[in-house]
Write a protein that holds these residues in place. Structure first.
Motif, PDB file in Angstrom:
ATOM      1  N   PRO A 101      38.149  40.513  52.088  1.00  0.00           N
ATOM      2  CA  PRO A 101      37.534  39.521  52.983  1.00  0.00           C
ATOM      3  C   PRO A 101      36.571  38.610  52.217  1.00  0.00           C
ATOM      4  N   ALA A 102      36.796  37.289  52.303  1.00  0.00           N
ATOM      5  CA  ALA A 102      35.955  36.328  51.577  1.00  0.00           C
ATOM      6  C   ALA A 102      34.495  36.454  52.009  1.00  0.00           C
ATOM      7  N   ALA A 103      34.264  36.839  53.271  1.00  0.00           N
ATOM      8  CA  ALA A 103      32.889  36.936  53.791  1.00  0.00           C
ATOM      9  C   ALA A 103      32.060  37.938  52.994  1.00  0.00           C
ATOM     10  N   VAL A 104      32.704  38.977  52.462  1.00  0.00           N
ATOM     11  CA  VAL A 104      31.966  39.987  51.697  1.00  0.00           C
ATOM     12  C   VAL A 104      31.401  39.370  50.409  1.00  0.00           C
ATOM     13  N   PHE A 105      32.209  38.514  49.764  1.00  0.00           N
ATOM     14  CA  PHE A 105      31.706  37.882  48.535  1.00  0.00           C
ATOM     15  C   PHE A 105      30.552  36.930  48.831  1.00  0.00           C
ATOM     16  N   SER A 155      32.918  49.548  50.083  1.00  0.00           N
ATOM     17  CA  SER A 155      33.790  50.041  51.153  1.00  0.00           C
ATOM     18  C   SER A 155      35.108  49.262  51.192  1.00  0.00           C
ATOM     19  N   VAL A 156      35.056  47.922  51.126  1.00  0.00           N
ATOM     20  CA  VAL A 156      36.322  47.169  51.191  1.00  0.00           C
ATOM     21  C   VAL A 156      37.142  47.380  49.906  1.00  0.00           C
ATOM     22  N   ARG A 191      24.071  41.342  42.655  1.00  0.00           N
ATOM     23  CA  ARG A 191      24.506  42.733  42.421  1.00  0.00           C
ATOM     24  C   ARG A 191      25.494  43.133  43.520  1.00  0.00           C
ATOM     25  N   PRO A 192      26.299  44.178  43.270  1.00  0.00           N
ATOM     26  CA  PRO A 192      27.228  44.607  44.324  1.00  0.00           C
ATOM     27  C   PRO A 192      26.482  45.212  45.506  1.00  0.00           C
ATOM     28  N   ILE A 193      27.100  45.160  46.667  1.00  0.00           N
ATOM     29  CA  ILE A 193      26.473  45.682  47.887  1.00  0.00           C
ATOM     30  C   ILE A 193      27.386  46.758  48.491  1.00  0.00           C
ATOM     31  N   GLN A 249      37.270  50.202  48.217  1.00  0.00           N
ATOM     32  CA  GLN A 249      37.949  51.495  48.344  1.00  0.00           C
ATOM     33  C   GLN A 249      39.093  51.423  49.357  1.00  0.00           C
ATOM     34  N   THR A 250      38.864  50.687  50.441  1.00  0.00           N
ATOM     35  CA  THR A 250      39.923  50.536  51.449  1.00  0.00           C
ATOM     36  C   THR A 250      41.115  49.791  50.859  1.00  0.00           C
ATOM     37  N   ALA A 251      40.835  48.736  50.085  1.00  0.00           N
ATOM     38  CA  ALA A 251      41.921  47.971  49.454  1.00  0.00           C
ATOM     39  C   ALA A 251      42.712  48.860  48.490  1.00  0.00           C
ATOM     40  N   ASN A 252      42.000  49.695  47.725  1.00  0.00           N
ATOM     41  CA  ASN A 252      42.709  50.598  46.808  1.00  0.00           C
ATOM     42  C   ASN A 252      43.622  51.554  47.566  1.00  0.00           C
ATOM     43  N   ARG A 253      43.113  52.085  48.693  1.00  0.00           N
ATOM     44  CA  ARG A 253      43.946  53.010  49.480  1.00  0.00           C
ATOM     45  C   ARG A 253      45.165  52.297  50.050  1.00  0.00           C
ATOM     46  N   LEU A 254      44.938  51.094  50.587  1.00  0.00           N
ATOM     47  CA  LEU A 254      46.051  50.326  51.159  1.00  0.00           C
ATOM     48  C   LEU A 254      47.097  50.017  50.076  1.00  0.00           C
ATOM     49  N   LEU A 255      46.624  49.583  48.900  1.00  0.00           N
ATOM     50  CA  LEU A 255      47.552  49.257  47.805  1.00  0.00           C
ATOM     51  C   LEU A 255      48.342  50.487  47.358  1.00  0.00           C
ATOM     52  N   ASP A 256      47.645  51.635  47.230  1.00  0.00           N
ATOM     53  CA  ASP A 256      48.343  52.857  46.812  1.00  0.00           C
ATOM     54  C   ASP A 256      49.375  53.267  47.855  1.00  0.00           C
ATOM     55  N   ASP A 257      49.029  53.065  49.135  1.00  0.00           N
ATOM     56  CA  ASP A 257      49.950  53.385  50.223  1.00  0.00           C
ATOM     57  C   ASP A 257      51.182  52.463  50.164  1.00  0.00           C
TER      58      ASP A 257
END
Ligand code: B12
Length: 245
Positions: free
Chosen positions: A59-63, A76-77, A69-71, A79-87
């Protein structure tokens, strides 16, 4: 199987399935040029003629919420993206296998060599060869529509899919990522094709040390992420890039 003789139709079917499972971009790389890459194990690519590159957009809004620094919401997004991609990669490899093709999903974010920060294969090189985008000055894959705000995964296969072709680098004279990097890690060097090694584009240890020694140790972060060179890239920031079609 009838479709084995119809690479174009079969390729379209596979791509449509992958988009249907939640991917935003998909392309096919011929693995011949990728044989120059350092991979783990060294014979990883031997059985495979094609690599399917898959991207999901964050989501562009997160950037927009990241400043210096990272937030936690970015973690969370991520980790979710990694799970979705692995799936998606697992399902794609299973589908190809059921159709009679030897196939291997490469994890989205698994590091095999922690000393040299190397995975089984670099998804960026696969994505670049599959025409999803170019390798930008920030060393990341930049897609014309979503910038670097995508995460990637790869499925290796012996299916004779129709290969896509690389796109031209469009960074031009832009140095926004170089100027924004909090540790001055980005050299701002251009490449027509791809960098010969990561040191050509980055003061690599400045980036890796900042992310692993500092950002990963921040409260509620825990992983080596940053996001600043993604945030400032002009590709993907325009509101018109928010639609999918
Ligand atoms: C280890 C790792 C890190 C390490 C080291 C990063 C690095 N630059 O290598 C650290 C922790 C520092 C890191 C940081 C980041 N990472 Co990281 N990381 C990885 C990981 C797990 C492995 C990368 C790897 O093996 N690199 C090996 C080096 C040698 O390869 P390379 O960097 O791609 O560079 C070479 C090739 O690409 C080659 N090349 C390019 N095209 C072609 C074509 C051909 C034919 C050939 C021969 C070669 C070639 O040229 C380069 C020089 O040799 C990957 C996941 C994966 N499996 O790819 C994610 C990954 C690269 N990271 C990613 C991201 C987003 C980040 C960060 C922005 C952190 C964040 N999430 O906020 C920063 C950005 C740092 C930067 N500007 O480079 C994304 C990139 C997405 C994108 N749009 O490009 C990936 C792909 C994860 C994912 N699943 O999406 N990361």
């Amino acid at each position: 199987m009838k479709e084995k003789n119809m690479p174009a139709d079969y390729t379209r079917k596979i791509k449509e399935k992958i988009i249907g499972w939640g991917a935003d971009l998909v392309g096919v790389a011929d693995t011949s040029p990728l044989k120059a890459l350092q991979v783990d194990p060294p014979d990883l690519l031997d059985p495979f003629v094609r690599a399917v590159s898959i991207a999901v957009r964050l989501p562009a809004a997160v950037f927009e919420m990241i400043s210096d620094r990272p937030i936690p919401i970015y973690v969370s997004v991520y980790q979710t993206a990694n799970r979705l991609l692995d799936d998606i990669a697992f399902r794609a490899a299973a589908m190809l296998q059921n159709d009679g093709f030897y196939s291997l999903p490469i994890p989205a974010s698994q590091v095999l060599d922690r000393k040299n920060w190397q995975a089984a294969i670099t998804h960026k090189a696969v994505a670049r060869t599959a025409g999803l985008g170019w390798q930008g000055k920030n060393l990341l894959l930049i897609t014309p529509r979503y910038g670097s705000g995508v995460r990637l995964v790869t499925v290796l296969t012996d299916a004779p899919l129709t290969a896509d072709i690389p796109v031209k680098n469009r960074c031009g004279k832009c140095t926004l990522c170089r100027d924004a990097c909090p540790v001055g890690a980005i050299k701002g060097v251009s490449t027509e094709d791809h960098y010969k090694d990561r040191d050509e584009a980055l003061y690599f240890s400045r980036c890796a040390d900042k992310l692993s020694e500092e950002f990963a140790k921040l409260p509620d972060i825990g992983v080596p992420v940053c996001g600043i060179c993604i945030k400032v890239c002009p590709f993907g920031r325009k509101r018109k890039s928010y639609g999918k079609f």
